[in-house]
Design an enzyme around this catalytic site. Structure first.
Site, PDB file in Angstrom:
ATOM      1  N   LEU A   8       0.849  -1.181   0.000  1.00 14.96           N
ATOM      2  CA  LEU A   8       0.000   0.000   0.000  1.00 14.96           C
ATOM      3  C   LEU A   8       0.892   1.240   0.000  1.00 14.96           C
ATOM      4  CD1 LEU A   8      -2.850  -1.054   2.456  1.00 14.96           C
ATOM      5  CD2 LEU A   8      -2.476  -1.621   0.049  1.00 14.96           C
ATOM      6  N   ARG A  15       2.072  15.180   6.535  1.00 17.12           N
ATOM      7  CA  ARG A  15       2.984  15.580   7.617  1.00 17.12           C
ATOM      8  C   ARG A  15       4.439  15.623   7.171  1.00 17.12           C
ATOM      9  NH1 ARG A  15       1.419  11.739  12.497  1.00 17.12           N
ATOM     10  NH2 ARG A  15       0.454  10.496  10.828  1.00 17.12           N
ATOM     11  N   LYS A  22       5.089  10.232  -0.009  1.00 20.63           N
ATOM     12  CA  LYS A  22       5.743   9.829   1.236  1.00 20.63           C
ATOM     13  C   LYS A  22       6.643   8.612   1.054  1.00 20.63           C
ATOM     14  CE  LYS A  22       3.195   7.998   4.529  1.00 20.63           C
ATOM     15  NZ  LYS A  22       2.374   7.805   5.762  1.00 20.63           N
ATOM     16  N   ASN A 228       5.972   8.944   9.113  1.00 21.22           N
ATOM     17  CA  ASN A 228       4.921   9.885   8.741  1.00 21.22           C
ATOM     18  C   ASN A 228       5.379  11.329   8.707  1.00 21.22           C
ATOM     19  OD1 ASN A 228       2.615   7.982   8.642  1.00 21.22           O
ATOM     20  ND2 ASN A 228       3.125   7.686  10.794  1.00 21.22           N
ATOM     21  N   ARG A 424      55.739  18.150 -23.477  1.00 22.04           N
ATOM     22  CA  ARG A 424      55.786  19.459 -22.828  1.00 22.04           C
ATOM     23  C   ARG A 424      56.789  20.335 -23.568  1.00 22.04           C
ATOM     24  NH1 ARG A 424      58.601  16.455 -17.778  1.00 22.04           N
ATOM     25  NH2 ARG A 424      60.766  16.544 -18.465  1.00 22.04           N
TER      26      ARG A 424
END
Length: 451
Positions: A8, A15, A22, A228, A424
Site C-alpha cells: 500500500l 505531515r 511519502k 509519517n 611538454r
C-alpha cells in the site's frame, strides 16, 4: 505454496510537508518503497503489486526501476486500507497462493518475520496478523487473543474496554491470507464508521464469524516503525544505520568509529574489512575481505577487491572496479574505470573512463581527459606503466605496458610498450631575469606608495 505481496503506497503523507510522495522519501539511499519491496523478496514473492495514489507516476517509476516485473495499480479515491487492497483484486485474479499486505512507509519488516507469518499460515490459520509488544500502546489497535492462543479480535483503542486497553500486544497492519480468502472477506467489509472508510482490519472479525482460524505473530516493535514525518524519517535512518553497523561488525568487519560510518540499503562488506571514521557508502557498493577503507572516503556504485586500500579522502563513483591490493589514495577520484591488481593511484588524481593495468603507478595530479564536451572517450594504461606527476592523458589514448610519461606531459597520442613520452615545451633558462624582474616590481611598488 506461492506468495504475492501487495504494498500500500497511495498516501500523500501531508505531515512530510513535501511534494514528493511519502513512500519515495529515502532511507539509506533508497526510497522506503524499495525497502518494503526487498522485504517481499525474502519470501520469494512471485508477484508484487504496488497500490499507488498520490504521485502515482513517480511511485510507478520507482517501483519499476527496482523491479520491472512489479505491477502498479491505482487507488483513485482514498477510502481506507480495505479499499486500497481491493484495488489489487483484478491484478491477482489468476494467482493462487498466499498474499501479504505490506506498507510502503513501514520499511523495516524483516524476511524472518514474514517467514514466521508464512509458517503460521502453513499450520492452518486462514488469516495471520503481525503484532508487536508496544512500549507505549497508546492509540494502537489491540490484538486480543483467545484462550487457545488464536487471534480473537482486533480492537481499536477508541473502542476498547478498560481491560482491553491494558493489553500491549498491538496491531502492525501487516496481514497474510490466501488470495481467495482475502478478497472474499474484503468484499464483505462495510464502511459504517465515522470516516466512511473500508478497514482491512475488519476481515479478522469476518473470518472468525465464518468459523475460520486467525492467528497473530509477534515481532520487535522497531520492525513496525512507520514514517509519517521528517522527524520519523530521521529516526528511521538512525535505526537503519545502527542495525547495519552492528551487522557489519558481527559479520567480521572493523569499524573504528561506528557512529560516523553510513551504509546504504544494499552495502556488502566482507570479513576483515577495516572501515575508518567518516566513511559514506552510497548504493551498490561491495567491499571484499581484507580491504581497508580509510577515513573521509565516499563510495558509490563500485566494487573493491580484497586487500585494496581506499583513501583517506578518496571518492569512488559508479563503475569503479578496484583490483586486489590496489591503492586509491588521498583526494583521488575514480569513475567508470578498472584499476587492476596492485596498481597505485596515490595522490590528487582523476581517473575516469579508463583501464589501469596491473602494477601501474599513477603519479600525483594525473588526469584522464575523458570528455570532449559531447562524447566520453577511454584511456588505457598498460601493466607496470609509470605515469609522471601532473600528466594529462587526452582520450582516446593508450599508454603501453612498461611505458612512461614525463612529469607535466600532455599525452595526445598512443605510447608504445616500453617507450617514454614527453609532451611538454622545452625548458629555457633566462640568466638573471628573475632577479631583475623582482627588483623592477619592488621599485614599482615603492613608487606607488610615495604617490
Amino acid at each position: 505454496m506461492s506468495n504475492a505481496v501487495i504494498i500500500l503506497a497511495a498516501g500523500k503523507g501531508t505531515r512530510m510537508q513535501s511534494d514528493l510522495p511519502k513512500v519515495l522519501h529515502a532511507v539509506a539511499g533508497a526510497p522506503m518503497l524499495v525497502h518494503t519491496m526487498r522485504s517481499g523478496e525474502g519470501i520469494d514473492a512471485q508477484r508484487t503489486i504496488v497500490v499507488a495514489g498520490h504521485g502515482a507516476d513517480l511511485v510507478e517509476k520507482a517501483a519499476l526501476d527496482y523491479n520491472p516485473d512489479a505491477q502498479v495499480v491505482l487507488q483513485t479515491e482514498q477510502l481506507g486500507t480495505g479499499h486500497a487492497v481491493d484495488q489489487a483484486r483484478t491484478a491477482l485474479s489468476d494467482f493462487e497462493g498466499d498474499v501479504f499486505i505490506l506498507y510502503g512507509d513501514t520499511p523495516f519488516i524483516t524476511h524472518k518475520t514474514l517467514q514466521s507469518m508464512k509458517n503460521k499460515r502453513d499450520s492452518g490459520a486462514s488469516v495471520v496478523v503481525l503484532g508487536f509488544t508496544a512500549a507505549n500502546a497508546g492509540g494502537y489497535g489491540r490484538l486480543i487473543l483467545a484462550d487457545d492462543g488464536s487471534l480473537d479480535a482486533i480492537v481499536e483503542a477508541k473502542d476498547a474496554t478498560p481491560e482491553q486497553l491494558k493489553v500491549n500486544f498491538c496491531n502492525s497492519g501487516v496481514i497474510c491470507a490466501p488470495r481467495d480468502v482475502l478478497f472474499d472477506l474484503i468484499a464483505k467489509v462495510g464502511n459504517d464508521n465515522a470516516n466512511g472508510e473500508y478497514y482491512l482490519t475488519d476481515i479478522v472479525a469476518l473470518a472468525r464469524d465464518a468459523g475460520m482460524t486467525c492467528a497473530a505473530v509477534s515481532c520487535d516493535e522497531s520492525e513496525t516503525m512507520g514514517v509519517n514525518s521528517r522527524v520519523d524519517l530521521a529516526v528511521a535512518e538512525s535505526t537503519f544505520q545502527f542495525n547495519a553497523r552492528h551487522a557489519a561488525m558481527i559479520n567480521g568487519a572493523t569499524l573504528t568509529a561506528p557512529e560516523t560510518v553510513f551504509f546504504a540499503y544494499d552495502t556488502i562488506i566482507g570479513r576483515d574489512v577495516i572501515v575508518e571514521p567518516n566513511v559514506v557508502f552510497g548504493p551498490d557498493v561491495t567491499i571484499e575481505s581484507g580491504a581497508n577503507i580509510r577515513a573521509f572516503s565516499h563510495l558509490e556504485g563500485c566494487h573493491v577487491s580484497k586487500d585494496a586500500i581506499i583513501g583517506p579522502y578518496a571518492r569512488l563513483r559508479p563503475g569503479a572496479e578496484i583490483g586486489d591490493g590496489a591503492k586509491v589514495g588521498n583526494f583521488v577520484e575514480v569513475k567508470n574505470a578498472l584499476v587492476a591488481e596492485g596498481a597505485k593511484l596515490n595522490h590528487l588524481s582523476y581517473i575516469g573512463d579508463a583501464e589501469v593495468g596491473k602494477d601501474a603507478n599513477i603519479g600525483a595530479g594525473t588526469i584522464t581527459c575523458n570528455y570532449d564536451g559531447v562524447f566520453k572517450h577511454k584511456t588505457i594504461i598498460g601493466e607496470r606503466a609509470f605515469i609522471g606527476s601532473n600528466s594529462a592523458l587526452v582520450a582516446p589514448v593508450r599508454v603501453g605496458d612498461d611505458a612512461m610519461t614525463g612529469s607535466g606531459s600532455v599525452i595526445t597520442h598512443d605510447v608504445p610498450d616500453g617507450d617514454l613520452a614527453l609532451g611538454r615545451a622545452k625548458q629555457v633558462n633566462k640568466v638573471g631575469f628573475a632577479l631583475r624582474l623582482m627588483n623592477k616590481l619592488k621599485a614599482a611598488k615603492a613608487a606607488k606608495k610615495k604617490d
